[in-house]
Each structure stands twice: as C-alpha cells, then as structure tokens.
Design a protein around this motif. Structure first.
Motif, PDB file in Angstrom:
ATOM      1  N   VAL A  24       0.742  -1.262   0.042  1.00 41.04           N
ATOM      2  CA  VAL A  24      -0.213   0.686  -0.022  1.00 41.04           C
ATOM      3  C   VAL A  24       0.701   1.503   0.396  1.00 41.04           C
ATOM      4  N   PRO A  25       1.749   1.348   0.736  1.00 39.66           N
ATOM      5  CA  PRO A  25       2.962   2.667   1.051  1.00 39.66           C
ATOM      6  C   PRO A  25       3.457   2.702  -0.356  1.00 39.66           C
ATOM      7  N   ALA A  26       3.736   2.021  -1.645  1.00 38.87           N
ATOM      8  CA  ALA A  26       4.433   2.047  -2.159  1.00 38.87           C
ATOM      9  C   ALA A  26       3.363   2.102  -3.234  1.00 38.87           C
ATOM     10  N   LEU A  27       2.883   1.491  -3.002  1.00 32.96           N
ATOM     11  CA  LEU A  27       1.092   2.479  -3.990  1.00 32.96           C
ATOM     12  C   LEU A  27       1.183   3.502  -4.030  1.00 32.96           C
ATOM     13  N   LEU A  28       0.797   3.392  -2.912  1.00 31.13           N
ATOM     14  CA  LEU A  28       0.607   5.534  -2.798  1.00 31.13           C
ATOM     15  C   LEU A  28       1.707   5.829  -3.229  1.00 31.13           C
ATOM     16  N   THR A  29       2.685   6.162  -2.817  1.00 31.60           N
ATOM     17  CA  THR A  29       4.167   6.317  -3.279  1.00 31.60           C
ATOM     18  C   THR A  29       3.812   6.916  -5.443  1.00 31.60           C
ATOM     19  N   VAL A  30       3.711   5.672  -5.852  1.00 28.09           N
ATOM     20  CA  VAL A  30       3.601   5.531  -7.477  1.00 28.09           C
ATOM     21  C   VAL A  30       2.249   6.162  -7.858  1.00 28.09           C
ATOM     22  N   LEU A  31       1.392   6.147  -7.326  1.00 30.53           N
ATOM     23  CA  LEU A  31      -0.095   7.002  -7.558  1.00 30.53           C
ATOM     24  C   LEU A  31       0.116   8.603  -7.754  1.00 30.53           C
ATOM     25  N   ARG A  32       0.726   8.020  -6.019  1.00 25.28           N
ATOM     26  CA  ARG A  32       1.458  10.494  -6.259  1.00 25.28           C
ATOM     27  C   ARG A  32       2.278  10.832  -7.007  1.00 25.28           C
ATOM     28  N   ARG A  33       3.011   9.918  -7.563  1.00 21.81           N
ATOM     29  CA  ARG A  33       4.030  10.306  -8.757  1.00 21.81           C
ATOM     30  C   ARG A  33       3.505  10.492 -10.361  1.00 21.81           C
ATOM     31  N   THR A  34       2.707  10.014 -10.075  1.00 24.38           N
ATOM     32  CA  THR A  34       1.977   9.858 -11.676  1.00 24.38           C
ATOM     33  C   THR A  34       1.354  10.648 -11.495  1.00 24.38           C
TER      34      THR A  34
END
Length: 108
Positions: A24-34
């Motif tokens: 989840v944290p990695a996914l949220l980071t990727v979503l924010r960057r995207t």
C-alpha cells in the motif's frame, strides 16, 4: 475440513494480507508520482497548445488583414474607374450641349 487445510488457508490469507499492507505505501507513492507527473504534463501540454493557438491566430489575423487590404485596394480601383467614367460622361454631355447634333429624322 481438515485442520491442515484451515491452517493453510489462514497462512495464505495472512501472507496475502501482509503483502497488501506492505504494498500500500509503495502503491500510494507511485500513484502520487503519477498524478504529479500527469499534472505537470498537462500544464506543459496546455502551454504548448496555447502557444500553438496564438501562432495560428496570428497567422489567421495576418491573412485576414492582407485580404482586407486587397479588398480596399480593389474598391479604390473601382472608385477611380467610376470617377473616370463620370468625368468622361460629363465631358460627353457638355459636347452634346455645346455642339448640336442632328437627330435622325428631325430638325436641329
């Protein structure tokens, strides 16, 4: 159900749960960057599009102004031609007034 199957299902569920919690944290980071990257690209695209529209607008305005100038020149030529015809007509009318011309079948 056999106790081994229940233990296997619980273990599998806990492994999947741990994987989801860890992802989840990695996914949220990727979503924010995207999202940030998409916003930045959107701003760049918007700026480029507005510049292109300004360039097209400038070219259209220049073409319109050129056509307008052409029409004005054409109108000036027509006015000059009409003035020449009127001058000729006035002279021709004066000739008829000053120089009597015999009319066909009649007296002067």
């Amino acid at each position: 159900m056999a106790p081994e199957i229940v233990i296997a299902v619980i273990t599998a569920a806990s492994v999947l749960g741990a994987a989801v919690v860890a992802a989840v944290p990695a996914l949220l980071t990727v979503l924010r960057r995207t999202r940030v990257a998409v916003e930045n690209q959107g701003e760049e695209t918007r700026a480029v599009t507005l510049d292109a529209l300004d360039a097209v607008g400038s070219r259209l305005q220049a073409r319109f102004d050129a056509r307008l100038d052409d029409v004005r020149d054409d109108l000036d030529e027509v006015r000059e031609s009409v003035a020449r015809v009127r001058e000729w007509q006035a002279g021709h009318d004066a000739e008829h007034l000053l120089i009597p011309h015999p009319r066909p079948g009649g007296d002067v």
